[in-house]
Design a protein around this motif. Structure first.
Motif, PDB file in Angstrom:
ATOM      1  N   UNK A 204     -41.179   4.066 -29.624  1.00 41.27           N
ATOM      2  CA  UNK A 204     -41.585   5.359 -30.382  1.00 41.27           C
ATOM      3  C   UNK A 204     -40.937   6.569 -29.692  1.00 41.27           C
ATOM      4  N   UNK A 205     -40.821   7.507 -30.295  1.00 41.31           N
ATOM      5  CA  UNK A 205     -40.618   9.155 -29.727  1.00 41.31           C
ATOM      6  C   UNK A 205     -41.575  10.107 -30.438  1.00 41.31           C
ATOM      7  N   UNK A 206     -41.778  10.972 -29.794  1.00 41.75           N
ATOM      8  CA  UNK A 206     -42.534  12.052 -30.456  1.00 41.75           C
ATOM      9  C   UNK A 206     -41.705  13.318 -30.381  1.00 41.75           C
ATOM     10  N   UNK A 207     -41.196  13.799 -31.686  1.00 42.63           N
ATOM     11  CA  UNK A 207     -40.470  15.009 -31.856  1.00 42.63           C
ATOM     12  C   UNK A 207     -40.721  15.858 -32.949  1.00 42.63           C
ATOM     13  N   UNK A 208     -40.890  17.146 -32.725  1.00 44.44           N
ATOM     14  CA  UNK A 208     -40.881  18.321 -33.893  1.00 44.44           C
ATOM     15  C   UNK A 208     -42.252  17.808 -34.580  1.00 44.44           C
ATOM     16  N   UNK A 209     -43.357  17.233 -33.868  1.00 43.52           N
ATOM     17  CA  UNK A 209     -44.698  16.931 -34.411  1.00 43.52           C
ATOM     18  C   UNK A 209     -44.555  15.794 -35.436  1.00 43.52           C
ATOM     19  N   UNK A 210     -43.587  14.769 -35.039  1.00 40.61           N
ATOM     20  CA  UNK A 210     -43.702  13.601 -35.646  1.00 40.61           C
ATOM     21  C   UNK A 210     -43.633  12.325 -34.706  1.00 40.61           C
ATOM     22  N   UNK A 211     -44.344  11.332 -34.973  1.00 40.25           N
ATOM     23  CA  UNK A 211     -44.249  10.061 -34.165  1.00 40.25           C
ATOM     24  C   UNK A 211     -43.058   9.109 -34.889  1.00 40.25           C
ATOM     25  N   UNK A 212     -42.051   8.804 -34.236  1.00 39.07           N
ATOM     26  CA  UNK A 212     -40.700   8.038 -34.866  1.00 39.07           C
ATOM     27  C   UNK A 212     -40.835   6.610 -34.346  1.00 39.07           C
ATOM     28  N   UNK A 213     -40.543   5.726 -35.341  1.00 36.30           N
ATOM     29  CA  UNK A 213     -40.352   4.454 -34.906  1.00 36.30           C
ATOM     30  C   UNK A 213     -38.986   4.229 -34.657  1.00 36.30           C
ATOM     31  N   UNK A 214     -38.671   3.923 -33.376  1.00 36.48           N
ATOM     32  CA  UNK A 214     -37.185   3.507 -32.968  1.00 36.48           C
ATOM     33  C   UNK A 214     -36.879   2.144 -32.947  1.00 36.48           C
ATOM     34  N   UNK A 215     -36.815   1.537 -34.139  1.00 38.41           N
ATOM     35  CA  UNK A 215     -36.951   0.058 -34.252  1.00 38.41           C
ATOM     36  C   UNK A 215     -36.128  -0.206 -35.638  1.00 38.41           C
ATOM     37  N   UNK A 216     -35.668  -1.605 -35.780  1.00 35.55           N
ATOM     38  CA  UNK A 216     -35.069  -1.936 -37.090  1.00 35.55           C
ATOM     39  C   UNK A 216     -36.023  -2.794 -37.761  1.00 35.55           C
ATOM     40  N   UNK A 217     -35.548  -3.166 -39.253  1.00 38.06           N
ATOM     41  CA  UNK A 217     -36.416  -4.249 -39.832  1.00 38.06           C
ATOM     42  C   UNK A 217     -36.031  -5.447 -38.891  1.00 38.06           C
ATOM     43  N   UNK A 218     -34.933  -5.812 -38.516  1.00 44.46           N
ATOM     44  CA  UNK A 218     -34.605  -6.854 -37.786  1.00 44.46           C
ATOM     45  C   UNK A 218     -35.570  -6.951 -36.691  1.00 44.46           C
ATOM     46  N   UNK A 219     -35.882  -6.046 -35.660  1.00 42.68           N
ATOM     47  CA  UNK A 219     -36.686  -6.029 -34.709  1.00 42.68           C
ATOM     48  C   UNK A 219     -37.855  -6.910 -35.291  1.00 42.68           C
ATOM     49  N   UNK A 220     -38.505  -6.350 -36.388  1.00 45.34           N
ATOM     50  CA  UNK A 220     -39.831  -6.578 -36.785  1.00 45.34           C
ATOM     51  C   UNK A 220     -40.034  -8.122 -37.148  1.00 45.34           C
ATOM     52  N   UNK A 221     -38.849  -8.703 -37.802  1.00 47.84           N
ATOM     53  CA  UNK A 221     -38.868 -10.071 -38.397  1.00 47.84           C
ATOM     54  C   UNK A 221     -38.460 -10.835 -37.096  1.00 47.84           C
TER      55      UNK A 221
END
Length: 391
Positions: A204-221
């Motif tokens: 994760x990254x927090x930037x400009x008021x947003x929590x961003x998921x730093x991952x790909x669909x391949x990561x998830x599966x």
């Protein structure tokens, strides 16, 4: 509708690197009377962390109790300090919590409401796993191929207002529709601090008021680590507050090995030599989200070491600058009152980047160390390399 709670105004004390130092002090003081004079916590904590524990007129435990409890480090029993398994692992350099991912990987599925750090603790209240709910909403957006980030407003309109518990499956979050919700009092600040705290995990990254998921669909599966992270480690709340806290923070069942990111890390034999924290370090440097964040703040591609402007030196390129994370030790990105900190990240041209890793490796070998002892030492060694650069 349950309120999502966190600490109030102590965000900087939840920086992973600060928590490591705090855990070392607390572990050494385990069992101490919190009523003894002088305050047994103030001097060692301030010396070790370099942080103020204000005001001096109050005992540290009175004002920072929720920091120690919300971070799973310690509680008090009969006015004596009681540290946790989390504290012991975090304080131990050779322990199984090798980096921030290890810590948060075990923390996120356990933190739930009701939580015993809060005065209104009631074991019969509805059980909610807020961090799991947040991650599942992000995963749902990833699978829907939509914006893989969320804002504070998203948390309130998608999760809080819908009474989400975090125990639902990811498909539930794919179908979730926003409803209206107006935060009250300090709701916004508390949820914001929760998001920034969890953003220290390298996914994760927090930037400009947003929590961003730093991952790909391949990561998830492809990796079961995601399921272990986003699904609650359910524990029924206990009626007695301190018993519930010690149960939540117990690692008696063991510690799982973390493998959250699947992006292939280019082999850097001159630097990593099998050291896990260094591999995590390289993962940070190769984060595309982090690179975008850095380049937004530093649009001119100037190497921090040789000071060349890569655009001027190689006019057919746009930006050859690579991201270097100065601090391999915990392999975390620090947090500030605004979110993810880039204070330990610099831009280097490819040649200088490789040379710095080589310098790190030679320095550590000369000291017979596996890694740097702390942030200050890492910065000092980086500056040594920078000073020795020959133009």
């Amino acid at each position: 509708m349950s309120k999502w709670r966190w600490d109030q105004g102590r965000l900087l004390y939840f920086d992973y690197n600060i928590l490591r130092e705090v855990s070392i002090v607390l572990k050494d003081l385990n069992g101490v009377s919190l009523r003894s004079d002088p305050d047994p916590l103030r001097e060692p904590l301030e010396l070790r962390t370099g942080m103020p524990f204000a005001p001096n007129s109050y005992r540290v435990w009175r004002n920072y109790k929720r920091v120690f409890e919300c971070s799973f480090l310690a509680t008090a029993l009969d006015n004596n300090l009681v540290t946790t398994d989390f504290c012991d692992e975090l304080a131990n350099n050779s322990g199984k919590f090798g980096d921030v991912d290890d810590f948060l990987f075990h923390y996120i599925p356990r933190f739930r409401f009701p939580f015993p750090a809060f005065q209104d603790y009631n074991s019969s209240d509805p059980i909610i796993y807020p961090y799991c709910a947040i991650l599942k909403l992000l995963m749902a957006r990833l699978l829907e191929n939509t914006n893989t980030s969320l804002t504070l407003e998203d948390v309130f309109t998608h999760l809080v207002s819908n009474g989400v518990t975090g125990t639902e499956d990811v498909d539930f979050f794919r179908k979730l529709k926003p409803t209206s919700y107006t935060p009250k009092g300090d709701d916004t600040r508390q949820v914001r601090e929760m998001l920034i705290f969890m953003s220290q995990i390298n996914l994760l990254k927090w930037n400009k008021g947003q929590l961003i998921l730093d991952a790909s669909i391949e990561d998830y599966y492809n990796y079961n680590g995601f399921a272990d992270l986003i699904n609650p480690d359910f524990q029924k709340p206990k009626d007695i507050r301190h018993e519930d806290f010690l149960s939540l923070t117990s690692l008696a069942k063991g510690i799982k090995k973390v493998k959250l990111q699947t992006r292939e890390v280019p082999n850097d034999e001159i630097f990593i030599e099998g050291k896990r924290s260094r591999i995590s370090h390289l993962k940070i440097e190769r984060s595309p989200v982090l690179r975008r964040m850095f380049l937004e703040q530093n649009p001119v591609p100037i190497c921090d070491m040789c000071t060349c402007n890569t655009k001027e030196r190689y006019p057919w390129t746009d930006n050859l600058i690579e991201i270097h994370h100065v601090l391999p030790l915990s392999s975390s990105l620090g947090i500030t009152a605004k979110g993810t900190s880039l204070s330990d990240v610099v831009g280097l041209c490819p040649s200088c980047h490789r040379s710095v890793h080589l310098y790190y490796n030679k320095w550590l070998k000369s000291k017979k160390e596996d890694d740097f002892k702390n942030r200050d030492q890492a910065i000092e060694v980086y500056n040594e390399a920078k000073v020795q650069f020959v133009a």
